[in-house]
Design a protein around this motif. Structure first.
Motif, PDB file in Angstrom:
ATOM      1  N   GLY A  20       0.812  -1.208   0.000  1.00 58.64           N
ATOM      2  CA  GLY A  20       0.000   0.000   0.000  1.00 58.64           C
ATOM      3  C   GLY A  20       0.843   1.253   0.000  1.00 58.64           C
ATOM      4  O   GLY A  20       2.063   1.204  -0.184  1.00 58.64           O
ATOM      5  N   TRP A  37      -9.810   4.868   2.422  1.00 60.83           N
ATOM      6  CA  TRP A  37      -8.374   4.622   2.568  1.00 60.83           C
ATOM      7  C   TRP A  37      -8.116   4.014   3.947  1.00 60.83           C
ATOM      8  O   TRP A  37      -8.323   4.655   4.970  1.00 60.83           O
ATOM      9  CB  TRP A  37      -7.602   5.927   2.385  1.00 60.83           C
ATOM     10  CG  TRP A  37      -6.133   5.799   2.480  1.00 60.83           C
ATOM     11  CD1 TRP A  37      -5.277   5.328   1.517  1.00 60.83           C
ATOM     12  CD2 TRP A  37      -5.311   6.160   3.595  1.00 60.83           C
ATOM     13  NE1 TRP A  37      -3.987   5.377   1.977  1.00 60.83           N
ATOM     14  CE2 TRP A  37      -3.978   5.876   3.254  1.00 60.83           C
ATOM     15  CE3 TRP A  37      -5.583   6.679   4.859  1.00 60.83           C
ATOM     16  CZ2 TRP A  37      -2.924   6.103   4.122  1.00 60.83           C
ATOM     17  CZ3 TRP A  37      -4.533   6.909   5.719  1.00 60.83           C
ATOM     18  CH2 TRP A  37      -3.216   6.630   5.346  1.00 60.83           C
ATOM     19  N   THR A  67      -0.321   3.884  -3.191  1.00 58.78           N
ATOM     20  CA  THR A  67      -1.452   3.116  -2.701  1.00 58.78           C
ATOM     21  C   THR A  67      -2.139   2.411  -3.856  1.00 58.78           C
ATOM     22  O   THR A  67      -2.035   2.825  -5.010  1.00 58.78           O
ATOM     23  CB  THR A  67      -2.460   3.987  -1.911  1.00 58.78           C
ATOM     24  OG1 THR A  67      -3.367   3.132  -1.227  1.00 58.78           O
ATOM     25  CG2 THR A  67      -3.224   4.935  -2.806  1.00 58.78           C
ATOM     26  N   ALA A  94      -8.591   1.614  -0.781  1.00 60.79           N
ATOM     27  CA  ALA A  94      -7.139   1.801  -0.866  1.00 60.79           C
ATOM     28  C   ALA A  94      -6.585   1.602   0.539  1.00 60.79           C
ATOM     29  O   ALA A  94      -7.339   1.544   1.518  1.00 60.79           O
ATOM     30  CB  ALA A  94      -6.827   3.195  -1.388  1.00 60.79           C
ATOM     31  N   PHE A  95      -5.257   1.517   0.655  1.00 60.34           N
ATOM     32  CA  PHE A  95      -4.686   1.248   1.980  1.00 60.34           C
ATOM     33  C   PHE A  95      -3.268   1.777   2.090  1.00 60.34           C
ATOM     34  O   PHE A  95      -2.597   2.021   1.096  1.00 60.34           O
ATOM     35  CB  PHE A  95      -4.738  -0.247   2.290  1.00 60.34           C
ATOM     36  CG  PHE A  95      -3.941  -1.115   1.352  1.00 60.34           C
ATOM     37  CD1 PHE A  95      -2.746  -1.680   1.752  1.00 60.34           C
ATOM     38  CD2 PHE A  95      -4.386  -1.376   0.073  1.00 60.34           C
ATOM     39  CE1 PHE A  95      -2.006  -2.484   0.896  1.00 60.34           C
ATOM     40  CE2 PHE A  95      -3.671  -2.182  -0.794  1.00 60.34           C
ATOM     41  CZ  PHE A  95      -2.477  -2.737  -0.375  1.00 60.34           C
ATOM     42  N   GLN A  97       0.854   2.001   3.673  1.00 62.35           N
ATOM     43  CA  GLN A  97       2.048   1.167   3.553  1.00 62.35           C
ATOM     44  C   GLN A  97       2.338   0.338   4.797  1.00 62.35           C
ATOM     45  O   GLN A  97       3.240  -0.486   4.787  1.00 62.35           O
ATOM     46  CB  GLN A  97       3.270   2.023   3.195  1.00 62.35           C
ATOM     47  CG  GLN A  97       3.709   2.984   4.272  1.00 62.35           C
ATOM     48  CD  GLN A  97       2.916   4.286   4.284  1.00 62.35           C
ATOM     49  OE1 GLN A  97       1.979   4.482   3.519  1.00 62.35           O
ATOM     50  NE2 GLN A  97       3.300   5.182   5.183  1.00 62.35           N
TER      51      GLN A  97
END
Length: 179
Positions: A20, A37, A67, A94-95, A97
């Motif tokens: 991510g 997110w 991401t 989304a995500f 790191q």
């Protein structure tokens, strides 16, 4: 016909590991958009599914950072600090790191992998690195194994366990309403 042969396989053989990222926080056009997110705070509840996120990003934030979007049903696992928080996405998100996305390949299904990861969380946590924060790396997925049945057996096992999880989530929601 259901086979009784389960094979021991390496995690990296049955899933894709996805990294991510975080859009620059100093650029306001990247934030408060329509794309959920994820960070560990969103799924560190021991619930199977994650439905919402505290923060959202814009399409521009997605396109100008590392991401990625995970699909509904993909798995998210925290990889740094609070290692081993695990959930399955109820919608595309989304995500950051500090997490890894996990997506089944043609040898497995996400629902079965979720339960397999839950089963080996102790082993995942035992294979952390780092002096300041516990961290799992991509290498962690290269050294850990799971037992993998045939795809029809994976589906049957996941369906049974999913029914139980659905009942638990319903009971939890009912309790929240009653409180």
């Amino acid at each position: 016909m259901i086979s009784n042969e389960w094979k021991e396989v390496n995690l990296s053989e049955v899933c894709e590991i996805i990294g991510g990222g975080t859009p620059k926080t100093s650029i306001s056009n990247y934030w408060n958009g329509d794309i959920p997110w994820l960070s560990v705070v969103d799924f560190n509840s021991d619930n199977r599914h994650v439905f919402t996120t505290e923060k959202t990003i814009t399409e521009s934030g997605l396109n100008n950072s590392s991401t990625k979007i995970l699909n509904k049903g993909d798995i998210i696992i925290s990889a740094r600090g609070t290692v081993g928080a695990l959930a399955q996405l109820a919608m595309p998100m989304a995500f950051n790191q500090s997490c890894y996305g996990i997506r089944a390949n043609n040898k497995s299904i996400n629902d079965f992998l979720y339960y397999s990861f839950k089963n080996i969380l102790k082993d995942i946590k035992a294979n952390t690195h780092g002096s300041v924060f516990d961290t799992i790396t991509r290498n962690t997925f290269e050294i850990l194994n799971i037992l993998l049945p045939s795809l029809p057996e994976q589906k049957a096992i996941a369906a049974t366990l999913s029914c139980l999880d659905d009942m638990i989530e319903l009971n939890n929601r009912t309790n929240q309403v009653l409180e």
